[in-house]
Design a protein around this motif. Structure first.
Motif, mmCIF file in Angstrom:
data_model
loop_
_atom_site.group_PDB
_atom_site.id
_atom_site.type_symbol
_atom_site.label_atom_id
_atom_site.label_comp_id
_atom_site.label_asym_id
_atom_site.label_seq_id
_atom_site.Cartn_x
_atom_site.Cartn_y
_atom_site.Cartn_z
ATOM 1 N N VAL A 38 33.400 37.959 34.958
ATOM 2 C CA VAL A 38 33.978 38.518 36.188
ATOM 3 C C VAL A 38 34.732 39.808 35.915
ATOM 4 C CG1 VAL A 38 34.140 36.272 37.321
ATOM 5 C CG2 VAL A 38 36.066 37.100 35.955
ATOM 6 N N SER A 39 34.537 40.381 34.732
ATOM 7 C CA SER A 39 35.167 41.650 34.388
ATOM 8 C C SER A 39 34.182 42.794 34.594
ATOM 9 C CB SER A 39 35.643 41.634 32.929
ATOM 10 O OG SER A 39 36.638 40.658 32.723
ATOM 11 N N ASP A 40 34.715 43.981 34.758
ATOM 12 C CA ASP A 40 33.882 45.177 34.834
ATOM 13 C C ASP A 40 33.177 45.347 33.482
ATOM 14 O OD1 ASP A 40 32.912 47.858 34.742
ATOM 15 O OD2 ASP A 40 34.283 48.366 36.372
ATOM 16 N N GLY A 54 39.371 44.675 35.328
ATOM 17 C CA GLY A 54 38.558 45.222 36.415
ATOM 18 C C GLY A 54 37.784 44.127 37.122
ATOM 19 N N PHE A 55 38.499 43.131 37.655
ATOM 20 C CA PHE A 55 37.855 41.953 38.257
ATOM 21 C C PHE A 55 36.776 42.358 39.269
ATOM 22 C CE2 PHE A 55 37.434 38.804 41.603
ATOM 23 C CZ PHE A 55 37.215 37.643 40.870
ATOM 24 N N THR A 56 35.586 41.779 39.089
ATOM 25 C CA THR A 56 34.477 42.056 39.998
ATOM 26 C C THR A 56 33.431 40.943 39.897
ATOM 27 O OG1 THR A 56 32.729 43.628 40.560
ATOM 28 C CG2 THR A 56 33.295 43.422 38.240
ATOM 29 N N LEU A 57 32.732 40.721 40.986
ATOM 30 C CA LEU A 57 31.641 39.753 41.022
ATOM 31 C C LEU A 57 30.289 40.443 41.188
ATOM 32 C CD1 LEU A 57 33.232 37.013 43.331
ATOM 33 C CD2 LEU A 57 33.073 36.994 40.838
ATOM 34 N N LYS A 58 30.271 41.738 40.930
ATOM 35 C CA LYS A 58 29.046 42.500 41.146
ATOM 36 C C LYS A 58 27.936 42.113 40.178
ATOM 37 C CE LYS A 58 31.149 46.606 43.210
ATOM 38 N NZ LYS A 58 31.366 48.075 43.091
ATOM 39 N N THR A 59 28.293 41.672 38.970
ATOM 40 C CA THR A 59 27.263 41.254 38.023
ATOM 41 C C THR A 59 26.512 40.045 38.550
ATOM 42 O OG1 THR A 59 28.692 42.019 36.213
ATOM 43 C CG2 THR A 59 26.803 40.652 35.624
ATOM 44 N N PHE A 259 28.506 51.286 39.264
ATOM 45 C CA PHE A 259 28.735 50.059 38.487
ATOM 46 C C PHE A 259 27.557 49.827 37.549
ATOM 47 C CE2 PHE A 259 28.171 45.492 37.965
ATOM 48 C CZ PHE A 259 29.438 45.102 37.586
ATOM 49 N N SER A 265 27.397 41.574 29.586
ATOM 50 C CA SER A 265 27.753 41.010 30.891
ATOM 51 C C SER A 265 26.637 40.118 31.412
ATOM 52 C CB SER A 265 28.055 42.128 31.887
ATOM 53 O OG SER A 265 26.895 42.893 32.163
#
Length: 300
Positions: A38-40, A54-59, A259, A265
Motif C-alpha cells: 500500500v506504499s507508493d 506515500g499510502f496508495t491503493l493504486k497498485t 504513478f 510492488s
C-alpha cells in the motif's frame, strides 16, 4: 500464599520478552508485505519499515484491471466455495455410512479409503484418468476429484463414533431414514469437526493450482493462483505493461509525474491478494477448530 521471589519475576519477564519477540517475528513479515503493497512504489524502493510511505491503493487497482485477473478471482472464489461445500458434505456423509454396522463390506470399504493415503499411481495415470472422465478444460476438475478425502473421512468417522448411539436409535424409532438421521442429528452434532474439515478444504482449494496447470488451458477457467504465479515469474514485464497502459492514457508532460508500478510492488501486492481472502475464513471457524481437530483425532 508465598511471595514471588525475584527469580520468579525475572523468569516471567524473560519469558514474556521471548514470547513477544517470537510473535513479532511471526507477524512482522506479513505486516511488511502489507505496508509495502500500500506504499507508493517509487518511495518503497528506498525502504519501508514500520509505516507505509506515500499510502496508495493504486497498485491494487492497476493489477485488477489487467487481463483476466477479475475472472480468475471469480473462478478461484467459486472453486473454494463449491469445493468446500461438496467436500464437506460428501466426506461427512461417507464417514457416516461407514459407521453403520448394516453396511455390506463396511470395514473393507473403509480400509480401501485409508489405503489411498499410502498408494499413489502418479501424475501420468492421474492425468489420463481425469482426461478420460471428460474433466479436461472442465470446471468440475476443481470439484469432483476432491469430493471425498480419506483424511477427512477418518476424522469425521472417529468423531461420529463418539456420538451416543441412543440419539440415532431414537430417530430410527420415529421412522427417520439414514439421510434424515444424518442431516437432522449427526451433522449438527458434528459441527466442530465439520468446521475443521471446512477450513482445511477451503485453504487447499484456494491455494491449489496444479490441476489448473495440467488440465485446464481455457483462459476463462484459469484460477487466480496460477495466473498470479505466472505474473510473479514475469514481474518485470508486468510492471512495464501496467506502466505503458498509464503512459497511453496520459500526455507526455504529465507522464513524468505519473504513478509507476515496480516489480517489487507487483510481488507484494500479488502476495496480499492471494493471502488475505483465505485469512477471513479462519475467525468464523476458530471456536470449532481446536475442539474438532482434537476430538476427531483421539482414536485416529
Amino acid at each position: 500464599m508465598n511471595k514471588r521471589s525475584g527469580v520468579d519475576w525475572a523468569f516471567d519477564l524473560c519469558n514474556w520478552l521471548f514470547m513477544s519477540l517470537f510473535v513479532l517475528c511471526c507477524i512482522y513479515p506479513f505486516y511488511y508485505i502489507l505496508i509495502n503493497s500500500v506504499s507508493d512504489p517509487s518511495l518503497a524502493i528506498r525502504g519501508v519499515y514500520l509505516l507505509p510511505v506515500g499510502f496508495t491503493l493504486k497498485t491494487y487497482a492497476k493489477l485488477f484491471v489487467l487481463q483476466d485477473i477479475s475472472n480468475a478471482f471469480f473462478i478461484s472464489t467459486l472453486r473454494a466455495v463449491l469445493g468446500t461445500v461438496i467436500t464437506v458434505f460428501c466426506s461427512s456423509f461417507f464417514a457416516y455410512l461407514v459407521t453403520q454396522r448394516d453396511l455390506i463390506l463396511r470395514k473393507w470399504i473403509y480400509r480401501f479409503v485409508v489405503m489411498t493415503m499410502y498408494l499413489n499411481a502418479g501424475l501420468i495415470p492421474w492425468y489420463i484418468t481425469m482426461k478420460e472422465l471428460g474433466l479436461k478444460n472442465n470446471f468440475l476438475i476443481y470439484i469432483i476429484p476432491g469430493a471425498v478425502g480419506a483424511f477427512f473421512v477418518i476424522l469425521i468417522k472417529t468423531y461420529i463414533e463418539q456420538i451416543p448411539p441412543s440419539l440415532a436409535e431414537s430417530g430410527m424409532m420415529d421412522g427417520a431414514g439414514h439421510v434424515t438421521l444424518f442431516t437432522r442429528i449427526i451433522f449438527p452434532l458434528s459441527m466442530p469437526i465439520i468446521a475443521t474439515v471446512a477450513l482445511f478444504t477451503a485453504v487447499a482449494q484456494w491455494n491449489s493450482w496444479v490441476d489448473n496447470l495440467f488440465l485446464v488451458s481455457h483462459p476463462k477457467l484459469q484460477t487466480l493462483q496460477l495466473l498470479l504465479y505466472n505474473y510473479l515469474s514475469q514481474t518485470e514485464s508486468l510492471a512495464t505493461e501496467a506502466s505503458m497502459r498509464m503512459m497511453s492514457q496520459q500526455s507526455n508532460q504529465s507522464y513524468k509525474a505519473a504513478f509507476m508500478i515496480t516489480p517489487q510492488s507487483v510481488k507484494m501486492t500479488i502476495t496480499m491478494i492471494v493471502t488475505v481472502p483465505i485469512l477471513f475464513v479462519y475467525p468464523f471457524l476458530q471456536k470449532y477448530f481446536v475442539k474438532g481437530i482434537m476430538l476427531g483425532a483421539v482414536k485416529g
